[in-house]
Enzyme design. Structure first.
Site, PDB file in Angstrom:
ATOM      1  N   CYS A   1       5.540  16.325  -4.132  1.00 52.36           N
ATOM      2  CA  CYS A   1       6.702  15.427  -4.049  1.00 52.36           C
ATOM      3  C   CYS A   1       6.266  14.081  -3.473  1.00 52.36           C
ATOM      4  O   CYS A   1       5.811  14.016  -2.313  1.00 52.36           O
ATOM      5  CB  CYS A   1       7.782  16.065  -3.176  1.00 52.36           C
TER       6      CYS A   1
ATOM      7  N   CYS B   1       8.225  13.079  -0.266  1.00 52.22           N
ATOM      8  CA  CYS B   1       7.795  13.866   0.892  1.00 52.22           C
ATOM      9  C   CYS B   1       6.501  13.292   1.473  1.00 52.22           C
ATOM     10  O   CYS B   1       6.322  13.244   2.699  1.00 52.22           O
ATOM     11  CB  CYS B   1       7.588  15.321   0.494  1.00 52.22           C
TER      12      CYS B   1
END
Length: 334
Positions: free
Chosen positions: A60, A63
């Site tokens: 991600c 993230c």
């Protein structure tokens, strides 16, 4: 010669120094992370004290952008008196199902077992103000079935963990073993059917063990006993309806008889009134005849005024008596 000899010596000394520095830097241990990884075995630690959790995935990009900010926030956790953890949703799908994570990255605040969703940016300053100013108090907590500690979310965690295991198995078939994807899908379809049949067999065995069927003889007896009871109930209903009809007919007859008796009473009263009127008329005629005779006998002694007044008085008396009798009859009839 001396000048030419000094240059290589200095160059060698510089290379040796830089190599030594590189070796020293390589030998230094990496700085230890203050973020505690959370798994399905130790996630209950967040039920005590104050925690901040981050759900992420290694692939991600969002993230990855908040990793440095999250590490800085964890370093200052001691001053903020808070513990900081992180959950890899790829390795721990059960925890992502328990917290019902649908977007990444996802942040949660926990205070003595009460969980709240943090929807702000994952920047250190915002996270620090969220804890220092206690902004979490204005956020609605996850209560009831939404709480990660509830029975519903425990079942959700089991489903997510099973789906994660299936996904890992699919990757093992397709990536590690090199099996085509459609073969993996066929395998999972057959496994699902077999598992369903096995669970149905288990349910049938459980029902046979705990639910003892009645014998046929006892069931037939029960049916025979129920039939006479139903017939008796139908007969009782018919009898009740017949009794109601009879009672209604008797009431109608009684009402008709009462009406006829009232009519007869009224007719008798009318006849009595007629008879009384006839009697009064006869009495008036007799009184008139008596007065006439008395007038003949007492022609010399009675004055003409008295002869005129006497018949009038008798008529008034007769009319008064008639009125009284009529009023009495009217009162009796009412």
């Amino acid at each position: 010669m001396t000048g030419g000899f000094c240059v290589p010596v200095l160059l060698a000394a510089w290379l040796a120094a830089t190599a030594a520095e590189g070796l020293e830097q390589a030998g230094l241990p990496a700085e230890e992370s203050r973020v505690q990884p959370m798994t399905a075995s130790n996630w209950t630690l967040v039920m005590e004290g104050e925690w901040m959790l981050k759900f992420y995935a290694p692939w991600c990009p969002s993230c990855q952008q908040t990793d440095s900010e999250w590490e800085t926030f964890a370093k200052n956790g001691e001053t903020l008196q808070i513990s900081v953890g992180k959950v890899d949703v790829i390795q721990e799908p059960g925890l992502s199902g328990r917290f019902f994570v649908t977007t990444l990255p996802a942040f949660f605040h926990a205070k003595d077992g009460i969980f709240r969703r943090y929807r702000g940016p994952g920047i250190y300053e915002d996270l620090q103000n969220y804890i220092l100013e206690k902004k979490w108090q204005s956020v609605e907590p996850l209560t009831g079935w939404k709480s990660p500690a509830s029975l519903t979310m425990s079942g959700m965690a089991g489903l997510f963990s099973i789906s994660g295991k299936i996904w890992h198995l699919h990757n093992y078939f397709t990536v590690t073993l090199g099996i085509p994807a459609w073969c993996s899908y066929v395998f999972f379809v057959i496994a699902t059917l077999v598992f369903g049949l096995f669970m149905g067999l288990i349910l049938v065995v459980i029902s046979e063990c705990f639910c003892v069927p009645l014998p046929r003889a006892s069931s037939e007896r029960c049916e025979q006993e129920q039939r006479p009871g139903e017939a008796q109930g139908a007969e009782q209903l018919q009898d009740a309806e017949e009794e109601k009809d009879d009672s209604n007919e008797e009431e109608n007859k009684d009402s008709l008889v009462d009406d006829e008796e009232e009519k007869e009473d009224l007719g008798d009263e009318d006849e009595g009134e007629d008879e009384e009127e006839d009697n009064l008329a006869g009495i008036m005629d007799e009184e008139r005849s008596d007065t006439n005779e008395q007038g003949v006998v007492k022609e010399g002694s009675v004055s003409p005024k008295e002869d005129e007044a006497h018949p009038a008085d008798t008529q008034d008396m007769v009319e008064d008596s008639l009125r009284q009798r009529k009023s009495q009859n009217a009162n009796k009839g009412s």
